[in-house]
Every structure is written in C-alpha cells, then in structure tokens.
Design a protein around this motif. Structure first.
Motif, PDB file in Angstrom:
ATOM      1  N   VAL A 228       3.443  -3.511   2.977  1.00 24.84           N
ATOM      2  CA  VAL A 228       4.164  -2.391   2.383  1.00 24.84           C
ATOM      3  C   VAL A 228       5.141  -2.916   1.336  1.00 24.84           C
ATOM      4  O   VAL A 228       5.314  -4.122   1.181  1.00 24.84           O
ATOM      5  CB  VAL A 228       4.914  -1.584   3.464  1.00 24.84           C
ATOM      6  N   ARG A 229       5.752  -2.000   0.602  1.00 27.19           N
ATOM      7  CA  ARG A 229       6.792  -2.364  -0.370  1.00 27.19           C
ATOM      8  C   ARG A 229       8.010  -1.477  -0.144  1.00 27.19           C
ATOM      9  O   ARG A 229       7.957  -0.531   0.628  1.00 27.19           O
ATOM     10  CB  ARG A 229       6.255  -2.229  -1.796  1.00 27.19           C
ATOM     11  N   ASP A 230       9.105  -1.803  -0.817  1.00 26.16           N
ATOM     12  CA  ASP A 230      10.367  -1.077  -0.596  1.00 26.16           C
ATOM     13  C   ASP A 230      10.776  -1.156   0.876  1.00 26.16           C
ATOM     14  O   ASP A 230      11.129  -0.152   1.503  1.00 26.16           O
ATOM     15  CB  ASP A 230      10.257   0.401  -1.001  1.00 26.16           C
ATOM     16  N   LEU A 231      10.716  -2.355   1.422  1.00 25.96           N
ATOM     17  CA  LEU A 231      10.906  -2.518   2.864  1.00 25.96           C
ATOM     18  C   LEU A 231      12.252  -1.985   3.329  1.00 25.96           C
ATOM     19  O   LEU A 231      12.340  -1.315   4.368  1.00 25.96           O
ATOM     20  CB  LEU A 231      10.760  -3.994   3.241  1.00 25.96           C
TER      21      LEU A 231
ATOM     22  N   ILE B 205       0.821  -1.213   0.000  1.00 26.61           N
ATOM     23  CA  ILE B 205       0.000   0.000   0.000  1.00 26.61           C
ATOM     24  C   ILE B 205       0.855   1.264   0.000  1.00 26.61           C
ATOM     25  O   ILE B 205       0.491   2.268  -0.610  1.00 26.61           O
ATOM     26  CB  ILE B 205      -0.991   0.005   1.176  1.00 26.61           C
ATOM     27  N   PHE B 206       1.999   1.264   0.674  1.00 24.83           N
ATOM     28  CA  PHE B 206       2.916   2.405   0.713  1.00 24.83           C
ATOM     29  C   PHE B 206       4.331   1.900   0.502  1.00 24.83           C
ATOM     30  O   PHE B 206       4.667   0.770   0.894  1.00 24.83           O
ATOM     31  CB  PHE B 206       2.860   3.128   2.070  1.00 24.83           C
ATOM     32  N   GLY B 207       5.183   2.753  -0.080  1.00 17.93           N
ATOM     33  CA  GLY B 207       6.593   2.442  -0.232  1.00 17.93           C
ATOM     34  C   GLY B 207       7.459   3.454   0.496  1.00 17.93           C
ATOM     35  O   GLY B 207       6.966   4.263   1.297  1.00 17.93           O
ATOM     36  N   ASP B 208       8.747   3.432   0.190  1.00 13.23           N
ATOM     37  CA  ASP B 208       9.679   4.253   0.955  1.00 13.23           C
ATOM     38  C   ASP B 208       9.489   5.748   0.734  1.00 13.23           C
ATOM     39  O   ASP B 208       9.660   6.542   1.666  1.00 13.23           O
ATOM     40  CB  ASP B 208      11.121   3.845   0.665  1.00 13.23           C
ATOM     41  N   ILE B 209       9.084   6.169  -0.462  1.00 12.19           N
ATOM     42  CA  ILE B 209       8.955   7.603  -0.730  1.00 12.19           C
ATOM     43  C   ILE B 209       7.809   8.199   0.088  1.00 12.19           C
ATOM     44  O   ILE B 209       7.964   9.238   0.745  1.00 12.19           O
ATOM     45  CB  ILE B 209       8.765   7.863  -2.235  1.00 12.19           C
TER      46      ILE B 209
ATOM     47  N   ALA C 299       5.521  -7.611   3.648  1.00 10.12           N
ATOM     48  CA  ALA C 299       5.937  -6.814   2.498  1.00 10.12           C
ATOM     49  C   ALA C 299       5.642  -7.566   1.211  1.00 10.12           C
ATOM     50  O   ALA C 299       5.563  -8.797   1.184  1.00 10.12           O
ATOM     51  CB  ALA C 299       7.428  -6.490   2.604  1.00 10.12           C
ATOM     52  N   ALA C 300       5.471  -6.794   0.130  1.00  5.12           N
ATOM     53  CA  ALA C 300       5.267  -7.370  -1.207  1.00  5.12           C
ATOM     54  C   ALA C 300       5.804  -6.389  -2.236  1.00  5.12           C
ATOM     55  O   ALA C 300       5.742  -5.168  -2.038  1.00  5.12           O
ATOM     56  CB  ALA C 300       3.784  -7.653  -1.459  1.00  5.12           C
ATOM     57  N   SER C 301       6.312  -6.910  -3.337  1.00  2.58           N
ATOM     58  CA  SER C 301       6.901  -6.054  -4.364  1.00  2.58           C
ATOM     59  C   SER C 301       5.893  -5.251  -5.177  1.00  2.58           C
ATOM     60  O   SER C 301       6.141  -4.085  -5.492  1.00  2.58           O
ATOM     61  CB  SER C 301       7.749  -6.910  -5.318  1.00  2.58           C
ATOM     62  N   PRO C 302       4.739  -5.825  -5.601  1.00  2.78           N
ATOM     63  CA  PRO C 302       3.840  -5.075  -6.486  1.00  2.78           C
ATOM     64  C   PRO C 302       3.278  -3.815  -5.841  1.00  2.78           C
ATOM     65  O   PRO C 302       3.070  -3.759  -4.626  1.00  2.78           O
ATOM     66  CB  PRO C 302       2.719  -6.084  -6.788  1.00  2.78           C
ATOM     67  N   ALA C 303       3.021  -2.819  -6.685  1.00  6.87           N
ATOM     68  CA  ALA C 303       2.388  -1.585  -6.210  1.00  6.87           C
ATOM     69  C   ALA C 303       0.928  -1.836  -5.861  1.00  6.87           C
ATOM     70  O   ALA C 303       0.315  -2.812  -6.323  1.00  6.87           O
ATOM     71  CB  ALA C 303       2.493  -0.511  -7.284  1.00  6.87           C
TER      72      ALA C 303
ATOM     73  N   GLY D 138      14.024   0.387   2.075  1.00 10.01           N
ATOM     74  CA  GLY D 138      13.959   1.844   2.095  1.00 10.01           C
ATOM     75  C   GLY D 138      13.101   2.371   3.219  1.00 10.01           C
ATOM     76  O   GLY D 138      13.423   3.402   3.825  1.00 10.01           O
ATOM     77  N   ILE D 139      11.997   1.698   3.515  1.00 11.87           N
ATOM     78  CA  ILE D 139      11.141   2.128   4.622  1.00 11.87           C
ATOM     79  C   ILE D 139      11.898   2.063   5.938  1.00 11.87           C
ATOM     80  O   ILE D 139      11.789   2.956   6.780  1.00 11.87           O
ATOM     81  CB  ILE D 139       9.860   1.268   4.674  1.00 11.87           C
ATOM     82  N   GLU D 140      12.685   1.015   6.111  1.00 11.75           N
ATOM     83  CA  GLU D 140      13.468   0.897   7.336  1.00 11.75           C
ATOM     84  C   GLU D 140      14.426   2.076   7.477  1.00 11.75           C
ATOM     85  O   GLU D 140      14.661   2.572   8.582  1.00 11.75           O
ATOM     86  CB  GLU D 140      14.223  -0.426   7.353  1.00 11.75           C
TER      87      GLU D 140
END
Length: 242
Positions: free
Chosen positions: A123-126, A100-104, A141-145, A128-130
């Motif tokens: 979430v994605r971009d795990l 649902i949300f990524g690092d940006i 976490a999952a890769s797809p948007a 980066g989120i960290e």
C-alpha cells in the motif's frame, strides 16, 4: 454480503489461522495461506468475512495511466460496490514497488464498513491509512502509485493472491499469523472442526502447564482422549495425568 451468518462469523473469529490451515490440511486442502499478506498494525484484531476480489496485472503503458483512475473499470468504482462486512482481497502478483491502495480509498472503504484489506502487494500513504483505522494485511508500503507497475483489471472474479486461488465470497480469516482462505463450499465443515480443535488444544495446553509430557498427549492417545472427554462432560478443570 453473502449468506454467512453472524454466528458463523463469530465462530470464525474465535479460531486462529494456524488452526484453520491444520484443519484444511487434514481435509486435503493445503494451499490456503496467502503469502506476503502480513498485518501492518500490531494491534489488528482477527477478522473474518467474505472475499471481495480485485485483480491487478502487470502495467501496460496504454492502460496504466492517471486517466485510468476515472475509468468505469477502476479501483474507485470497485470500492463503491464493496458490500458492508466484506474483506477486500487484492491480487497484485506480489508486486512490491507500487502501492495498490492509498489513504483516500482506504478511508472510503472504512466508511462503507469494509472489514479489512488483504493483498500480496503493498500500500501507499501508510501514515494516512493508519489514521483510517482500516485493518490491512499487506507486504509493506511503497511510495509510487499502482499505475507505475500495475494495471487494474477487474473485480469480483477469481484471482490469485499470494499464490492462492480465491473466488468471490470465499471466507477470509486474518490474524497475526497472516491471512487464510476457506473455500466457500467447505466453510461450515471447516469451522466446526476448527472450533473443536481449539477446545482440544486448550485442554492439551493446560495439561502441559501442569507438567504433562508430550508423548501420548499431543496428539492425544486413546487414554488421554478418554480423560479429555470425561473432564469435558463433567466441566471440571484439567489435571495433570500423572
């Protein structure tokens, strides 16, 4: 941010979600623990704050498109309206195959001083989120948007998240046991009872450490309650009730 005082929020951060669920159960409110929302970082601190709600629904191809990212009704716009100190609560219908949300977006939330993100989705971009150091409670976490499986519907309206009804500005408390909602109209009553319960259970725990048996102590019978109240008045250290 809502009218929750910093004193009240600090009291919230001093009690566990386990205590809160027990207190609310005794008050007749049972469905408060958000299923599927677990801390993604092992060193997440307990957080407490008003819910800022976001709602996803299953994807529909004419709406869930990359073009929707620039829509006036988008997660990007929702992030820009999040007040300082809130906790973003995202109802994703338990979807675990699209982030649902990524690092940006999480970095922007961090810059806006949002306390945390809580969702029954993923979430994605795990990595980066960290790096953003935003505390996240999610189902992994999952890769797809998100648009691969979900359509963003709206923000700041009642949502379902992890099988729990959450309204904007309800109180959210999250720790290592997960995330819990306290209905806004009950906050003062619940927190007062929870703080008292933590004091009592700490006293009980000390009795157990000193060799006391459980019957009559947990829960306390009249005899042990009198001992507790007396030691509390004196400010003395707990003793084994031999």
């Amino acid at each position: 941010m809502t009218g929750y005082s910093e004193e009240l929020l600090n009291s919230c951060r001093s009690v566990t979600t386990a205590t809160l669920t027990t207190v609310m159960f005794k008050m007749g409110v049972v469905n408060t623990w958000i299923r599927g929302a677990f801390p993604l970082s092992g060193d997440s601190q307990r957080v407490a704050g008003p819910a800022f709600t976001l709602r996803f629904i299953p994807a529909r191809e004419d709406l869930a498109t990359p073009a929707s990212w620039g829509s006036p009704k988008s997660t990007r716009m929702a992030v820009e309206t999040m007040p300082e100190g809130c906790i973003a609560v995202v109802g994703a219908d338990g979807c675990t195959d699209a982030g649902i949300f990524g690092d940006i977006l999480c970095q922007r939330m961090r810059c806006r001083h949002v306390q945390a993100l809580v969702t029954d989705g993923v979430v994605r971009d795990l990595e980066g989120i960290e790096e953003t150091q935003l505390d996240v409670w999610a189902n992994g976490a999952a890769s797809p948007a998100a648009v691969a499986s979900l359509t963003f519907a709206n923000w700041q309206e009642p949502i379902g998240c992890g099988g729990v009804a959450i309204f904007p500005d309800d109180l959210i408390v999250a720790d290592s046991d997960g995330a819990v909602v306290v209905p806004q109209v009950m906050v003062s009553e619940v927190i007062e009872a929870a703080v008292e319960m933590e004091v009592q259970e700490q006293w009980i725990l000390e009795q157990i450490k000193n060799g006391a048996e459980l019957p009559g102590l947990y829960p306390m019978n009249d005899k042990n309650r009198r001992r507790f109240e007396e030691e509390r008045r004196r400010g003395s250290s707990p003793k084994n009730p031999g």
